[in-house]
Design an enzyme around this catalytic site. Structure first.
Site, PDB file in Angstrom:
ATOM      1  N   HIS A 227       3.523   1.952   8.660  1.00  0.00           N
ATOM      2  CA  HIS A 227       2.155   1.449   8.709  1.00  0.00           C
ATOM      3  C   HIS A 227       1.209   2.641   8.825  1.00  0.00           C
ATOM      4  O   HIS A 227       0.548   2.836   9.846  1.00  0.00           O
ATOM      5  CB  HIS A 227       1.989   0.476   9.875  1.00  0.00           C
ATOM      6  CG  HIS A 227       3.064  -0.587   9.908  1.00  0.00           C
ATOM      7  ND1 HIS A 227       3.430  -1.258  11.051  1.00  0.00           N
ATOM      8  CD2 HIS A 227       3.839  -1.086   8.920  1.00  0.00           C
ATOM      9  CE1 HIS A 227       4.396  -2.113  10.762  1.00  0.00           C
ATOM     10  NE2 HIS A 227       4.664  -2.032   9.476  1.00  0.00           N
TER      11      HIS A 227
HETATM   12  C1  LIG Z   1      11.302  -0.793   6.414  1.00  0.00           C
HETATM   13  C2  LIG Z   1       9.909  -1.352   6.320  1.00  0.00           C
HETATM   14  C3  LIG Z   1       9.564  -2.505   7.030  1.00  0.00           C
HETATM   15  C4  LIG Z   1       8.272  -3.016   6.946  1.00  0.00           C
HETATM   16  N1  LIG Z   1       7.986  -4.166   7.616  1.00  0.00           N
HETATM   17  C5  LIG Z   1       6.736  -4.662   7.577  1.00  0.00           C
HETATM   18  C6  LIG Z   1       6.426  -5.874   8.252  1.00  0.00           C
HETATM   19  O1  LIG Z   1       7.284  -6.501   8.869  1.00  0.00           O
HETATM   20  N2  LIG Z   1       5.147  -6.340   8.176  1.00  0.00           N
HETATM   21  C7  LIG Z   1       4.179  -5.658   7.515  1.00  0.00           C
HETATM   22  O2  LIG Z   1       3.030  -6.110   7.532  1.00  0.00           O
HETATM   23  N3  LIG Z   1       4.458  -4.529   6.846  1.00  0.00           N
HETATM   24  C8  LIG Z   1       5.716  -4.021   6.853  1.00  0.00           C
HETATM   25  N4  LIG Z   1       6.003  -2.882   6.168  1.00  0.00           N
HETATM   26  C9  LIG Z   1       4.910  -2.228   5.421  1.00  0.00           C
HETATM   27  C10 LIG Z   1       4.710  -2.898   4.062  1.00  0.00           C
HETATM   28  O3  LIG Z   1       5.892  -2.794   3.315  1.00  0.00           O
HETATM   29  C11 LIG Z   1       3.538  -2.241   3.350  1.00  0.00           C
HETATM   30  O4  LIG Z   1       2.376  -2.439   4.130  1.00  0.00           O
HETATM   31  C12 LIG Z   1       3.277  -2.825   1.982  1.00  0.00           C
HETATM   32  O5  LIG Z   1       4.435  -2.793   1.205  1.00  0.00           O
HETATM   33  C13 LIG Z   1       2.144  -2.054   1.309  1.00  0.00           C
HETATM   34  O6  LIG Z   1       1.968  -2.533  -0.006  1.00  0.00           O
HETATM   35  P1  LIG Z   1       1.343  -1.581  -1.128  1.00  0.00           P
HETATM   36  O7  LIG Z   1       1.380  -2.337  -2.396  1.00  0.00           O
HETATM   37  O8  LIG Z   1       0.074  -1.012  -0.637  1.00  0.00           O
HETATM   38  O9  LIG Z   1       2.332  -0.321  -1.188  1.00  0.00           O
HETATM   39  P2  LIG Z   1       3.868  -0.235  -1.634  1.00  0.00           P
HETATM   40  O10 LIG Z   1       4.618  -1.418  -1.222  1.00  0.00           O
HETATM   41  O11 LIG Z   1       4.342   1.098  -1.132  1.00  0.00           O
HETATM   42  O12 LIG Z   1       3.784  -0.204  -3.215  1.00  0.00           O
HETATM   43  C14 LIG Z   1       3.232   0.888  -3.895  1.00  0.00           C
HETATM   44  C15 LIG Z   1       3.960   1.038  -5.213  1.00  0.00           C
HETATM   45  O13 LIG Z   1       3.349   2.082  -5.938  1.00  0.00           O
HETATM   46  C16 LIG Z   1       4.347   2.856  -6.581  1.00  0.00           C
HETATM   47  N5  LIG Z   1       3.826   4.204  -6.806  1.00  0.00           N
HETATM   48  C17 LIG Z   1       3.518   5.137  -5.869  1.00  0.00           C
HETATM   49  N6  LIG Z   1       3.057   6.244  -6.470  1.00  0.00           N
HETATM   50  C18 LIG Z   1       3.080   6.005  -7.790  1.00  0.00           C
HETATM   51  C19 LIG Z   1       2.724   6.782  -8.932  1.00  0.00           C
HETATM   52  N7  LIG Z   1       2.247   8.020  -8.802  1.00  0.00           N
HETATM   53  N8  LIG Z   1       2.871   6.211 -10.152  1.00  0.00           N
HETATM   54  C20 LIG Z   1       3.356   4.947 -10.310  1.00  0.00           C
HETATM   55  N9  LIG Z   1       3.712   4.193  -9.261  1.00  0.00           N
HETATM   56  C21 LIG Z   1       3.564   4.705  -8.027  1.00  0.00           C
HETATM   57  C22 LIG Z   1       5.513   2.828  -5.612  1.00  0.00           C
HETATM   58  O14 LIG Z   1       6.728   3.098  -6.264  1.00  0.00           O
HETATM   59  C23 LIG Z   1       5.432   1.412  -5.060  1.00  0.00           C
HETATM   60  O15 LIG Z   1       6.213   0.519  -5.800  1.00  0.00           O
HETATM   61  C24 LIG Z   1       7.294  -2.352   6.189  1.00  0.00           C
HETATM   62  C25 LIG Z   1       7.640  -1.201   5.455  1.00  0.00           C
HETATM   63  C26 LIG Z   1       8.933  -0.704   5.516  1.00  0.00           C
HETATM   64  C27 LIG Z   1       9.285   0.500   4.726  1.00  0.00           C
END
Ligand SMILES: Cc1cc2nc3c(=O)[nH]c(=O)nc-3n(C[C@H](O)[C@H](O)[C@H](O)COP(=O)(O)OP(=O)(O)OC[C@H]3O[C@@H](n4cnc5c(N)ncnc54)[C@H](O)[C@@H]3O)c2cc1C
Ligand code: SF4
Length: 582
Positions: free
Chosen positions: A511
């Protein structure tokens, strides 16, 4: 270099944020939408290809840090070193991002979180706030976000028990939460022996237990998009794994079923975005290396950066968009307000068998009596508290083995230790907490002057350390953990805090927030409250990079609420009158 035909919208990142934006735009308009995701799909492996060693210990689904990582230093004066093993946070990669292997705990943030700067000043007075505090208001209020929280809860099928329904406090839910307009879409999970004992003990102490809000379905559920998913089977292989039956809300089972039916949507995997191309204050394209290594440019009318907190800021830095933040002068906005989360765990031992192998990532009971603004009066120096939880998340055979009470064996290896580890197996657990992390002037992101990724682009550098405030929060929570462990008749193995110095090697949570924060003025924020870049109206930078400070609760539900509001801004306002919304 390959130059592709223009599309209407191009999105960097295929996680919760990128695919939610894609779903909203592709469903509500006829615009063509392309998502560029650097990883590949994991879904095919969920039924047969996962094991604990590979996924939970070797971090199969995480970003490959041999290709790209961040560097960290504690202060402006120290030098940074690259993070070379998975540690305090685990960025995801591949279709669905970290939303595939998350735990699915789905808290709302409390109302005052969105106007925290004013709230802290009113409550404590300026003189009692730590020097260098950089807490800022979001430019959006809880009341404005409430309908979007409700939409996000319905999208994922969150189960729980309301503790504040339209202002009416309800015992059994979290009575300290902000007012909800609706009960949760689903009831809470079944509880385990551990979480039932926790509930009894904290109730006996006069606290207010509530079931953890969970997007691991407690019942079979059809969401408003018509996507049906089955109820959780309590298999326990949840956090750091994809759900093999689709009970855990993941972008691949919640958003993609809608998107795959849309002719105006395309997902390109193996596409690593390296720059936002722009000219004269307008984003024109994303340039990326495609799956076969070819440099490619995808022009678009609208560019959305949704590549997770650290990658979002880095992409803006690499693309030279916005004024880099300078902690010496406080000027500039890009990179400011980096926060993580304050984690505390207390190990407990019991004579009873806990059957900890059964569970779900978000199954648990918690109390809010020391969270946010509650209970802190007795702890001088604490401005914000944290949640306190017992989780039945499911313990794998490897991760659950080996914890023994102090003094039971002379070392942590050998026959004496093995005997003790077998005797205590499944008789040990943790009370856990996550607390608010306030933002400070010296904690920020910029580009590392020394280290580069596999393409030769500078890595993101994190400047971050704990302060006395986080240490005081940790001490407060450890004290209450101890009190609860005693009430549960459990022996404690002491609290672990890792709050002396910030460490990149011990997991805290994934987070991590800030760097491209939202706010009411271009002088102090990167995006406006619609997540639109202040200086580039056709560029939207979305995700927890926009959060000016961190709350105790897990962020994804708030990330989705802010994203859904941003989607309304883009579709209902920007498309009608392209230009700055504020
Ligand atoms: C083990 C674990 C447990 C978690 N548990 C919780 C929970 O219980 N509750 C909660 O609220 N949150 C939890 N989280 C956090 C949650 O997963 C994130 O808040 C959420 O996934 C964020 O979504 P996002 O789309 O912003 O980022 P992400 O899920 O990180 O997605 C971003 C995407 O962008 C892609 N990307 C990055 N850079 C590039 C690039 N240069 N070019 C192309 N693609 C790119 C990545 O590959 C990824 O697929 C947890 C995280 C982890 C790792
Ligand atoms: S515990 Fe439930 S939600 Fe989690 S992976 Fe197993 S079945 Fe899916």
């Amino acid at each position: 270099m390959r130059q592709l035909k223009p599309v209407n919208v191009v999105i960097a990142g295929g996680g919760w944020v990128g695919l939610t934006m894609a779903k909203e735009i592709a469903s509500r308009t006829s615009l063509s939408v392309v998502v560029l995701e650097r990883g590949h799909s994991w879904k095919e492996q969920y039924a047969t290809g996962m094991d604990e060693l590979d996924f939970a210990f070797r971090y199969r689904m995480m970003q490959n840090i041999a290709e790209e990582t961040s560097t960290h230093r504690h202060s402006l004066k120290s030098s940074a070193a690259p993070i070379r093993q998975y540690g305090s946070f685990n960025p995801g990669t591949g279709v669905g991002g970290a939303g595939e292997h998350w735990a699915a705990i789905s808290y709302r943030y409390p109302p005052e979180q969105f106007t925290l700067a004013a709230f802290l000043q009113n409550r404590f007075g300026k003189a009692r706030l730590p020097e260098g505090l950089a807490v800022q208001d979001w430019g959006v209020t809880y009341d404005q976000l409430e309908p979007y929280y409700w939409s996000a809860e319905q999208l994922m099928g969150v189960g729980g028990k309301a503790g504040n329904l339209n202002g009416k406090k309800i015992d059994g839910g979290n009575v300290f939460e902000g007012p909800r307009s609706h009960e949760y879409p689903l009831p809470p999970h079944k509880q385990t022996y551990l979480t039932t004992e926790f509930e009894k003990a904290v109730r006996g102490l006069g606290y207010h237990p509530y079931p953890i809000p969970a997007a691991t379905l407690s019942r079979t559920y059809t969401n408003p998009d018509g996507v049906t998913r089955p109820a959780c089977a309590y298999c326990g292989y949840c956090t750091r794994f994809g759900c093999m039956i689709g009970a855990k809300a993941q972008p691949s089972n919640t958003l993609l079923p809608v998107l795959q039916k849309k002719k105006n949507f395309e997902l390109r995997t193996g596409c690593w975005v390296r720059r936002v191309i722009h000219r004269d204050g307008k984003a024109e394209a994303l340039s990326y290396i495609d799956a076969v290594g070819q440099e490619t440019v995808q022009p678009a009318d609208i560019v959305i950066v949704a590549s997770w907190t650290l990658n979002n800021s880095r992409l803006l830095y690499l693309s030279k968009i916005g004024e880099p933040y300078d902690p010496a002068t406080g000027k500039g906005t890009l990179g400011r307000n980096l926060t993580h989360q304050v984690g505390v765990q207390t190990r407990m031992f019991t004579d009873k068998t806990l059957n900890g192998f059964m569970g779900a990532g978000a199954l648990g009971m918690g109390i809010g009596d020391y969270d946010w603004n509650q209970g802190i009066e007795a702890f001088p120096g604490v401005l914000r508290g944290g949640n306190i939880r017992a989780m039945g998340s499911g313990e794998g055979p490897i991760s659950s083995f080996g914890a023994i009470p102090q003094g039971t064996a002379k070392s942590d290896w050998g026959s004496q230790w093995k005997k003790a580890a077998l005797a205590w197996h499944d008789k040990t657990t943790n009370i856990v907490s996550e607390a608010d992390h306030l933002s400070y002037r010296d904690h920020y992101l910029d580009l590392d002057p020394t280290y580069a990724d596999k393409f030769g682009d500078p890595l993101q550098r994190m400047t971050l350390d704990w302060t006395d405030h986080e240490r005081a929060q940790g001490a407060m929570l450890a004290q209450i953990h101890n009190q609860i462990a005693k009430a549960m008749d459990m022996r404690t193995g002491g609290a672990t805090r890792w709050l002396d110095k910030y460490t990149v090697t011990n997991y805290q949570s994934t987070h991590v927030n800030g760097g491209a924060i939202m706010g009411t003025s271009p002088d102090t924020s990167v995006v406006n409250p619609w997540m639109q870049h202040w200086q580039m109206p056709n560029l939207w930078v979305m995700g927890a990079s926009a959060f000016p400070q961190n709350s105790s609760g897990n962020p994804t539900l708030t990330i989705l609420a802010v994203t859904l509001r941003g989607a309304d801004g883009l579709i209902d306002k920007y498309l009608k009158r392209p230009g700055a919304l504020l």
